[in-house]
Design a protein around this motif. Structure first.
Motif, PDB file in Angstrom:
ATOM      1  N   ARG A  21       0.837  -1.212   0.000  1.00 47.43           N
ATOM      2  CA  ARG A  21       0.000   0.000   0.000  1.00 47.43           C
ATOM      3  C   ARG A  21       0.863   1.250   0.000  1.00 47.43           C
ATOM      4  O   ARG A  21       0.541   2.252  -0.645  1.00 47.43           O
ATOM      5  CB  ARG A  21      -0.924  -0.002   1.216  1.00 47.43           C
ATOM      6  CG  ARG A  21      -2.110  -0.940   1.098  1.00 47.43           C
ATOM      7  CD  ARG A  21      -3.106  -0.737   2.231  1.00 47.43           C
ATOM      8  NE  ARG A  21      -4.294  -1.569   2.044  1.00 47.43           N
ATOM      9  CZ  ARG A  21      -4.403  -2.819   2.444  1.00 47.43           C
ATOM     10  NH1 ARG A  21      -3.378  -3.409   3.058  1.00 47.43           N
ATOM     11  NH2 ARG A  21      -5.516  -3.494   2.239  1.00 47.43           N
ATOM     12  N   ARG A  76      -0.242  10.628  -9.304  1.00 50.62           N
ATOM     13  CA  ARG A  76      -1.624  10.637  -9.774  1.00 50.62           C
ATOM     14  C   ARG A  76      -1.656  10.313 -11.269  1.00 50.62           C
ATOM     15  O   ARG A  76      -0.875  10.850 -12.056  1.00 50.62           O
ATOM     16  CB  ARG A  76      -2.252  12.008  -9.516  1.00 50.62           C
ATOM     17  CG  ARG A  76      -3.703  12.137  -9.999  1.00 50.62           C
ATOM     18  CD  ARG A  76      -4.310  13.438  -9.526  1.00 50.62           C
ATOM     19  NE  ARG A  76      -4.510  13.441  -8.089  1.00 50.62           N
ATOM     20  CZ  ARG A  76      -5.566  12.929  -7.467  1.00 50.62           C
ATOM     21  NH1 ARG A  76      -6.532  12.367  -8.189  1.00 50.62           N
ATOM     22  NH2 ARG A  76      -5.668  12.975  -6.153  1.00 50.62           N
ATOM     23  N   THR A 122      -7.546   4.771  -6.326  1.00 46.40           N
ATOM     24  CA  THR A 122      -7.217   5.177  -4.961  1.00 46.40           C
ATOM     25  C   THR A 122      -7.502   6.661  -4.754  1.00 46.40           C
ATOM     26  O   THR A 122      -7.704   7.422  -5.706  1.00 46.40           O
ATOM     27  CB  THR A 122      -5.737   4.910  -4.653  1.00 46.40           C
ATOM     28  OG1 THR A 122      -4.927   5.821  -5.429  1.00 46.40           O
ATOM     29  CG2 THR A 122      -5.360   3.475  -5.008  1.00 46.40           C
ATOM     30  N   ASP A 123      -7.475   7.092  -3.503  1.00 40.42           N
ATOM     31  CA  ASP A 123      -7.665   8.505  -3.186  1.00 40.42           C
ATOM     32  C   ASP A 123      -6.576   9.357  -3.827  1.00 40.42           C
ATOM     33  O   ASP A 123      -6.788  10.546  -4.107  1.00 40.42           O
ATOM     34  CB  ASP A 123      -7.663   8.714  -1.666  1.00 40.42           C
ATOM     35  CG  ASP A 123      -8.877   8.092  -0.990  1.00 40.42           C
ATOM     36  OD1 ASP A 123      -9.879   7.851  -1.702  1.00 40.42           O
ATOM     37  OD2 ASP A 123      -8.818   7.832   0.228  1.00 40.42           O
ATOM     38  N   GLY A 124      -5.440   8.742  -4.085  1.00 45.15           N
ATOM     39  CA  GLY A 124      -4.337   9.468  -4.708  1.00 45.15           C
ATOM     40  C   GLY A 124      -4.381   9.459  -6.226  1.00 45.15           C
ATOM     41  O   GLY A 124      -3.442   9.920  -6.886  1.00 45.15           O
ATOM     42  N   GLY A 125      -5.466   8.908  -6.807  1.00 46.32           N
ATOM     43  CA  GLY A 125      -5.623   8.933  -8.256  1.00 46.32           C
ATOM     44  C   GLY A 125      -4.886   7.845  -9.004  1.00 46.32           C
ATOM     45  O   GLY A 125      -4.671   7.958 -10.215  1.00 46.32           O
ATOM     46  N   GLN A 178     -10.149  -0.372  -9.416  1.00 42.37           N
ATOM     47  CA  GLN A 178     -10.372   0.584  -8.334  1.00 42.37           C
ATOM     48  C   GLN A 178      -9.422   1.760  -8.519  1.00 42.37           C
ATOM     49  O   GLN A 178      -8.341   1.615  -9.095  1.00 42.37           O
ATOM     50  CB  GLN A 178     -10.139  -0.065  -6.971  1.00 42.37           C
ATOM     51  CG  GLN A 178      -8.756  -0.700  -6.799  1.00 42.37           C
ATOM     52  CD  GLN A 178      -8.568  -1.357  -5.446  1.00 42.37           C
ATOM     53  OE1 GLN A 178      -8.757  -0.728  -4.411  1.00 42.37           O
ATOM     54  NE2 GLN A 178      -8.203  -2.639  -5.452  1.00 42.37           N
ATOM     55  N   GLU A 228       0.755   4.217  -2.717  1.00 44.95           N
ATOM     56  CA  GLU A 228       0.598   5.614  -2.305  1.00 44.95           C
ATOM     57  C   GLU A 228       1.729   6.498  -2.828  1.00 44.95           C
ATOM     58  O   GLU A 228       1.554   7.705  -3.010  1.00 44.95           O
ATOM     59  CB  GLU A 228       0.529   5.699  -0.779  1.00 44.95           C
ATOM     60  CG  GLU A 228      -0.758   5.104  -0.197  1.00 44.95           C
ATOM     61  CD  GLU A 228      -0.718   4.983   1.318  1.00 44.95           C
ATOM     62  OE1 GLU A 228       0.342   5.340   1.915  1.00 44.95           O
ATOM     63  OE2 GLU A 228      -1.720   4.521   1.906  1.00 44.95           O
ATOM     64  N   THR A 272      -4.889   4.147 -10.586  1.00 45.57           N
ATOM     65  CA  THR A 272      -5.827   3.115 -11.041  1.00 45.57           C
ATOM     66  C   THR A 272      -5.191   1.742 -10.863  1.00 45.57           C
ATOM     67  O   THR A 272      -4.109   1.474 -11.398  1.00 45.57           O
ATOM     68  CB  THR A 272      -6.189   3.313 -12.522  1.00 45.57           C
ATOM     69  OG1 THR A 272      -6.831   4.588 -12.674  1.00 45.57           O
ATOM     70  CG2 THR A 272      -7.138   2.225 -13.004  1.00 45.57           C
TER      71      THR A 272
END
Length: 381
Positions: free
Chosen positions: A280, A288, A314-317, A312, A284, A319
């Protein structure tokens, strides 16, 4: 009653297509090929449609097209893309040979069910790849090659920029930087396809021999500063790393991955939980718009921590595409290769007009995981 052509062994294939599967374990060319060896073929109606093979094409090649139940009842052997479910096993007559990727490494209950039903289980995942006689039977290699190609195409489609460098009147667009983790059959095909699409490609694998293979395709080998000199397992597959090795590898990959636009992970350990190559924290750290394609994603996990089957963001853009069904996306070619693999496994066991195992032969002993007694009985008849 199904009428088949004159032959000593009747080989049946069922329709396995669905939301995630478009392949078929028999093609018209293979029907003709098997016919020359005295094997007649039966196929369920519509089984090849998703792979662009019509029932008429099978009939023209000499196969019998029939209902699902008729194929199961008439066949001496059934071939599969994956493996049959309990409903098929319940209908198959005792002594029927079941040929496919049976999950024998992780699902002992399934193999036990084959044994109790009096079926002969032939598990292609146990193929000893080092045998030259087994090369044409190697479904894992053929399908992983298709998977690696499709992984690169999927990544390129999801990436919101060009892969090659482009010089235009409006300026120069830099090439995408791609990282392939796992340089086996799938990884090498992904490398070659990404290169042809114009990306700058780097790859990594724990097997020492992979460095030369990566560089021969024009890619760079990622130097993690680690030594897994015993990284190659039996049969040419990557072995599972120890916990300490995995931790060191993960930390190094996480750090290096931040500089890439596309990451494709292909490190499968046959029948077992795949190693986590990108944590993860590594995800992260990606920029982006970066795209990650995890070919090892499954119910057992994936190479990317937290990846699931599907897409999916992520919040950080970033894919993340969990894609275990990539070979099915190239259904015609994948079926051509897979059907040859399955047919050659079948043909190996056709002896004197019967299906039989030769006790003590390495290939036979490796592949037959259930019903050895039934196989021996057939050999004696």
């Amino acid at each position: 009653m199904v009428e088949t052509h004159e032959a000593t062994v009747r080989f049946g294939v069922l329709n396995e297509t669905g939301d995630t599967e478009s392949r078929v374990a028999l093609t018209p060319d293979i029907v003709t090929r098997l016919g020359k060896s005295g094997v007649s073929c039966l196929i369920e109606r519509g089984a090849g449609a998703a792979a662009n093979y019509t029932d008429d094409a099978y009939v023209a090649a000499g196969a019998t097209v029939a209902s699902r139940d008729e194929v199961i009842a008439a066949a001496d052997a059934l071939g599969f893309v994956d493996r049959p479910d309990a409903a098929v096993l319940a209908k198959a007559k005792a002594g029927t040979w079941i040929i496919g990727m049976l999950g024998s490494f992780t699902d002992a209950d399934y193999i036990d069910a084959l044994e109790k039903a009096g079926l002969v289980g032939v598990a292609i995942e146990r193929l000893p790849r080092q045998l030259s006689s087994a090369q044409s039977m190697d479904e894992m290699t053929s399908q992983n090659s298709v998977m690696g190609y499709k992984a690169a195409i999927v990544a390129a489609d999801a990436y919101a920029s060009f892969l090659p460098m482009m010089t235009t009147a409006a300026g120069t667009i830099r090439p995408a930087k791609a990282l392939v983790l796992g340089a086996g059959i799938a990884g090498l095909q992904a490398i070659g396809t990404l290169k042809r699409l114009g990306a700058v490609v780097t790859a990594y694998d724990v097997r020492p021999a992979s460095k030369g293979e990566v560089e021969s395709l024009g890619a760079k080998f990622l130097d993690l500063g680690l030594d897994f000199s015993a990284g190659q397992g039996e049969g040419g597959y990557a072995r599972a790393l120890s916990a300490e090795e995995q931790a060191a590898q993960q930390a190094a990959v996480d750090e290096k991955a931040a500089g890439f636009d596309i990451v494709i992970t292909t490190a499968k350990v046959p029948g077992r939980k795949p190693p986590v190559l990108l944590t993860r924290a590594g995800v992260e750290g990606l920029k982006r718009g970066a795209v990650v394609v995890d070919c090892a994603a499954s119910d057992l996990g994936g190479n990317v921590e937290g990846s699931t089957v599907g897409t999916q963001v992520t919040d950080g853009g970033v894919t993340i595409i969990g894609a275990p069904y990539l070979a099915s996306g190239v259904a015609t070619t994948a079926s051509d290769l897979l059907a040859r693999n399955v047919a050659d496994v079948l043909a190996h066991f056709v002896r004197d007009g019967k299906l039989a195992q030769a006790p003590g032969e390495e290939l036979d002993d490796a592949l037959v995981v259930a019903g050895r007694a039934a196989s021996a009985t057939a050999a004696e008849k």
